[in-house]
Design a protein around this motif. Structure first.
Motif, mmCIF file in Angstrom:
data_model
loop_
_atom_site.group_PDB
_atom_site.id
_atom_site.type_symbol
_atom_site.label_atom_id
_atom_site.label_comp_id
_atom_site.label_asym_id
_atom_site.label_seq_id
_atom_site.Cartn_x
_atom_site.Cartn_y
_atom_site.Cartn_z
ATOM 1 N N ASP A 211 0.819 -1.255 -0.298
ATOM 2 C CA ASP A 211 0.142 -0.247 -0.045
ATOM 3 C C ASP A 211 1.008 1.314 0.240
ATOM 4 O OD1 ASP A 211 -2.255 -1.763 -0.406
ATOM 5 O OD2 ASP A 211 -2.919 -1.330 2.301
ATOM 6 N N ALA A 212 2.393 1.109 0.101
ATOM 7 C CA ALA A 212 3.091 2.246 0.403
ATOM 8 C C ALA A 212 4.177 2.387 -0.793
ATOM 9 C CB ALA A 212 4.103 2.408 1.495
ATOM 10 N N THR A 213 3.747 1.518 -1.580
ATOM 11 C CA THR A 213 4.381 1.418 -3.438
ATOM 12 C C THR A 213 4.954 3.176 -3.029
ATOM 13 O OG1 THR A 213 3.904 -0.262 -3.728
ATOM 14 C CG2 THR A 213 4.452 1.026 -5.114
ATOM 15 N N GLY A 214 6.270 3.630 -4.026
ATOM 16 C CA GLY A 214 6.035 5.006 -4.232
ATOM 17 C C GLY A 214 6.298 5.599 -2.695
ATOM 18 N N TRP A 215 7.428 4.888 -1.819
ATOM 19 C CA TRP A 215 7.633 5.903 -0.766
ATOM 20 C C TRP A 215 8.990 6.300 -1.567
ATOM 21 C CZ3 TRP A 215 11.584 4.043 1.974
ATOM 22 C CH2 TRP A 215 12.000 2.675 2.133
ATOM 23 N N THR A 216 9.642 5.294 -1.704
ATOM 24 C CA THR A 216 10.934 5.783 -2.450
ATOM 25 C C THR A 216 11.168 6.536 -3.604
ATOM 26 O OG1 THR A 216 11.240 3.358 -4.263
ATOM 27 C CG2 THR A 216 11.441 3.855 -1.423
ATOM 28 N N GLY A 217 10.144 6.567 -4.273
ATOM 29 C CA GLY A 217 10.379 7.691 -5.250
ATOM 30 C C GLY A 217 10.063 9.476 -4.866
ATOM 31 N N THR A 218 9.203 9.202 -3.444
ATOM 32 C CA THR A 218 9.063 10.315 -3.177
ATOM 33 C C THR A 218 9.880 11.176 -2.525
ATOM 34 O OG1 THR A 218 7.744 9.337 -1.510
ATOM 35 C CG2 THR A 218 6.706 10.305 -2.946
ATOM 36 N N ASP A 219 11.072 9.917 -2.164
ATOM 37 C CA ASP A 219 12.072 10.597 -1.105
ATOM 38 C C ASP A 219 13.130 10.627 -2.077
ATOM 39 O OD1 ASP A 219 10.782 9.535 1.529
ATOM 40 O OD2 ASP A 219 12.732 7.662 1.226
ATOM 41 N N PHE A 220 13.469 10.311 -3.334
ATOM 42 C CA PHE A 220 14.333 10.537 -4.344
ATOM 43 C C PHE A 220 13.934 11.765 -4.698
ATOM 44 C CE2 PHE A 220 16.882 8.079 -7.436
ATOM 45 C CZ PHE A 220 17.416 9.663 -7.871
ATOM 46 N N LEU A 221 13.045 12.220 -5.160
ATOM 47 C CA LEU A 221 12.473 13.863 -5.951
ATOM 48 C C LEU A 221 12.769 14.975 -4.483
ATOM 49 C CD1 LEU A 221 8.300 12.651 -6.988
ATOM 50 C CD2 LEU A 221 10.714 13.168 -7.991
ATOM 51 N N GLN A 222 12.074 13.978 -2.895
ATOM 52 C CA GLN A 222 12.627 15.288 -2.061
ATOM 53 C C GLN A 222 14.016 16.080 -2.106
ATOM 54 O OE1 GLN A 222 10.999 14.821 1.632
ATOM 55 N NE2 GLN A 222 12.342 16.117 2.440
ATOM 56 N N LYS A 250 7.529 20.239 -10.382
ATOM 57 C CA LYS A 250 7.668 19.743 -11.816
ATOM 58 C C LYS A 250 9.549 19.880 -12.244
ATOM 59 C CE LYS A 250 5.747 20.818 -16.624
ATOM 60 N NZ LYS A 250 4.709 20.753 -17.404
ATOM 61 N N GLU A 251 10.228 20.513 -11.447
ATOM 62 C CA GLU A 251 11.468 19.949 -12.298
ATOM 63 C C GLU A 251 12.166 18.492 -11.837
ATOM 64 O OE1 GLU A 251 15.763 21.750 -12.837
ATOM 65 O OE2 GLU A 251 14.383 22.688 -11.636
ATOM 66 N N ALA A 252 11.741 18.675 -10.769
ATOM 67 C CA ALA A 252 12.263 17.680 -9.312
ATOM 68 C C ALA A 252 11.895 15.641 -10.053
ATOM 69 C CB ALA A 252 11.807 17.757 -8.482
ATOM 70 N N TYR A 253 10.684 15.788 -10.817
ATOM 71 C CA TYR A 253 9.570 14.975 -11.278
ATOM 72 C C TYR A 253 10.075 14.729 -12.271
ATOM 73 C CZ TYR A 253 5.784 13.925 -8.085
ATOM 74 O OH TYR A 253 5.118 13.683 -7.109
ATOM 75 N N GLU A 254 10.376 15.588 -13.781
ATOM 76 C CA GLU A 254 10.852 15.584 -14.997
ATOM 77 C C GLU A 254 12.226 15.035 -14.770
ATOM 78 O OE1 GLU A 254 8.464 18.806 -17.576
ATOM 79 O OE2 GLU A 254 10.680 19.247 -16.486
ATOM 80 N N ILE A 255 13.511 14.817 -13.422
ATOM 81 C CA ILE A 255 14.342 14.688 -13.847
ATOM 82 C C ILE A 255 14.383 13.121 -13.284
ATOM 83 C CG2 ILE A 255 17.121 14.621 -12.342
ATOM 84 C CD1 ILE A 255 16.319 17.283 -12.004
ATOM 85 N N TYR A 256 13.749 12.571 -12.029
ATOM 86 C CA TYR A 256 13.507 11.106 -11.995
ATOM 87 C C TYR A 256 13.020 10.586 -12.846
ATOM 88 C CZ TYR A 256 11.572 7.297 -8.961
ATOM 89 O OH TYR A 256 10.893 6.564 -8.469
ATOM 90 N N GLY A 257 12.152 11.417 -13.383
ATOM 91 C CA GLY A 257 11.503 9.897 -14.588
ATOM 92 C C GLY A 257 11.973 9.238 -15.814
ATOM 93 N N LYS A 258 12.893 10.403 -16.095
ATOM 94 C CA LYS A 258 14.039 10.312 -17.499
ATOM 95 C C LYS A 258 14.581 9.012 -16.525
ATOM 96 C CE LYS A 258 18.482 11.687 -18.938
ATOM 97 N NZ LYS A 258 19.631 12.897 -19.338
ATOM 98 N N TYR A 419 2.663 8.865 -12.540
ATOM 99 C CA TYR A 419 3.884 9.433 -13.318
ATOM 100 C C TYR A 419 5.170 8.285 -14.156
ATOM 101 C CZ TYR A 419 8.137 12.411 -14.701
ATOM 102 O OH TYR A 419 8.551 13.434 -15.812
ATOM 103 N N VAL A 420 5.310 7.675 -12.782
ATOM 104 C CA VAL A 420 5.950 6.005 -14.164
ATOM 105 C C VAL A 420 5.103 5.584 -14.453
ATOM 106 C CG1 VAL A 420 7.214 4.523 -13.074
ATOM 107 C CG2 VAL A 420 7.653 6.488 -12.093
ATOM 108 N N ASN A 421 4.022 5.314 -14.338
ATOM 109 C CA ASN A 421 3.104 4.884 -15.070
ATOM 110 C C ASN A 421 2.608 5.688 -16.055
ATOM 111 O OD1 ASN A 421 1.950 1.776 -15.609
ATOM 112 N ND2 ASN A 421 0.312 2.184 -14.801
ATOM 113 N N GLY A 422 3.201 6.733 -16.767
ATOM 114 C CA GLY A 422 3.114 7.294 -17.894
ATOM 115 C C GLY A 422 1.672 8.359 -17.563
ATOM 116 N N GLY A 423 1.397 8.691 -16.587
ATOM 117 C CA GLY A 423 0.129 10.208 -16.473
ATOM 118 C C GLY A 423 0.498 10.929 -16.507
ATOM 119 N N ASP A 424 0.067 11.671 -17.046
ATOM 120 C CA ASP A 424 0.194 13.294 -17.578
ATOM 121 C C ASP A 424 0.765 13.765 -16.121
ATOM 122 O OD1 ASP A 424 -0.418 15.458 -19.110
ATOM 123 O OD2 ASP A 424 -1.803 16.083 -17.567
#
Length: 442
Positions: A211-222, A250-258, A419-424
């Motif tokens: 249920d907490a999937t994504g927390w390592t991603g949000t840590d990286f974003l921060q 938004k910039e952080a998400y784009e770097i992470y998403g790449k 977002y990783v799954n392709g969302g806008d």
């Protein structure tokens, strides 16, 4: 004249007779020897100042989530308090926050609880201020206590901390591949591109966690935000002055998403990021041969590595470096909150915030302590290195999702997963910004 001398002669003769017949004076008795002074009773040792007037046998009921080795280390830390002050500790361990909620709502809370920062906000009306209980703000590194201050009242004491702004790697594998540890963000970006150009995979970014999937991603974003924007920007998100759909976010998400969506940059690409468990993601960097060269993860990763690979040596086979260019560190803490102000509780608060308490925490190797007294007293080699980063950081920012109430954390997990799954991205950030505003308006 003759009669005169006769009188004198008679007088002298009489005196001689009297002297001869006198009773001799008794000899003086020798003075009795003085009795030796009784030895003074040794003064009872004074109790340390942090006992705060607690009496022998006073009790403190404690509720926390720790168990096993963690609980043993807590007992080691608190032993001087129990020994010096005579306090009886009454601990209870549970992972069930509902138990704490029920007791607080029923008016029967424990004297103290060690829990998460969001519970400080939740229980604020039932808590006693830490400075009124004997704690000093000056005892803590900059920024450490800030999340525990609610409406100007210091209601939570950070006790056990971990840093998140670090990257784990294998020095042996780096050396074999000709890679060096970067010292700037640009150097990190260049290293990532070099690894890709060599036909290797730089990152292992799996974030599956139920249920907490994504927390390592949000840590990286921060952490990216700490590099690109700085700690004031992060704290602005937490207090609402920076909306979650700000261009810096938004910039952080784009770097992470790449990195997180492309199989050239991370193991398995987007699917791997979404489906690989966070512990498995750690281990992929240290497998033989390695599946990736770096994993961004909190300090606990060292334990994951040595549990799976007990023969690996820190500093040779596994190590970490602070994300280069980060202005301050992201970290998480376990917090102590007090539902009582009796003397034994004051003693516990005063001890844990004292230099002796900080030193005891470090000696027990129970992760890091934001108490300045812990600095220089760690013995575990990995903790020594973490501590160097911890105490020299420009500031310490709490996890955004852990700090904003009202379901924001879950919304942030969903956002990075979508977002990783392709969302806008614009739509995703706008939705989270609305949840952020609602949560902070309550």
């Amino acid at each position: 004249m003759k009669s005169y001398w006769k009188i004198i002669a008679v007088f002298v003769l009489a005196m001689l007779v009297l002297t001869a017949c006198a009773t001799p004076a008794a000899p003086e008795e020798p003075a009795a020897p003085e009795e030796p002074a009784a030895p003074e009773e040794p003064a009872a040792p004074e109790s340390p100042a942090w006992c705060m007037g607690a009496a022998e046998g006073d009790t403190v009921s404690m509720l926390y989530q720790w168990s096993g080795q963690e609980e043993e280390r807590l007992n080691q830390i608190l032993k001087p308090l129990a020994d010096e002050c005579g306090i009886v500790l009454q601990p209870e361990s549970t992972r069930d926050q509902a138990l704490l909620d029920t007791r607080v709502q029923a008016g029967n809370p424990p004297d103290v609880a060690f829990w998460n920062v969001t519970q400080i906000l939740q229980y604020q009306d039932s808590l006693f201020a830490m400075d009124a209980l004997g704690a000093s703000k000056d005892a803590y590194i900059p920024g450490a206590i800030d999340p525990g201050v609610i409406d100007g009242k210091w209601l939570g004491l950070p006790v056990k901390s971990d840093i998140k702004t670090i990257i784990w790697y294998s020095p042996v594998n780096f050396e074999a591949a000709g890679y060096t540890v970067p010292t700037t963000w640009d150097e990190l970006d260049a290293l990532v591109e070099q690894i890709v150009a060599d036909g290797n995979v730089p990152w292992s970014m799996g974030m599956e966690s139920g249920d907490a999937t994504g927390w390592t991603g949000t840590d990286f974003l921060q952490d990216i935000m700490l590099v690109k924007q700085g700690p004031d920007f992060v704290m602005g998100i937490i207090d609402g002055s920076v909306p979650y759909n700000d261009p810096g976010v938004k910039e952080a998400y784009e770097i992470y998403g790449k990195w997180a969506t492309d199989p050239a940059y991370t193991v398995g690409g987007a699917d791997g990021t979404l489906s690989t468990g966070f512990n498995d993601a750690i281990l992929k960097v240290f497998s033989d041969p390695p599946e990736a060269y770096m994993v961004k993860q909190s300090g606990f990763a060292g334990g994951t590595i040595t549990t799976q690979y007990p023969n690996l040596e820190f500093g040779t086979d596994y190590d970490f470096f602070v994300i280069p260019g980060a202005k301050g560190l992201q970290g998480g803490s376990d917090w102590m909150m007090a539902f009582s102000d009796k003397p034994a509780v004051k003693a516990l608060v005063s001890y844990l915030s004292s230099p002796e308490g900080g030193e005891a925490w470090a000696a027990a190797s129970f992760d890091l302590s934001p108490n300045k007294g812990a600095e220089g007293n760690y013995t575990d080699v990995s903790l020594i290195k973490k501590a160097e980063a911890f105490y020299s950081a420009e500031g310490f920012t709490p996890d955004i999702g852990d700090t904003i109430p009202g379901g924001f954390g879950s919304a942030e997990f969903t956002a990075v997963s979508d977002y990783v799954n392709g969302g806008d991205l614009d739509t995703i950030l706008a939705e989270v910004a609305a949840i952020q505003a609602d949560a902070l308006a309550e």
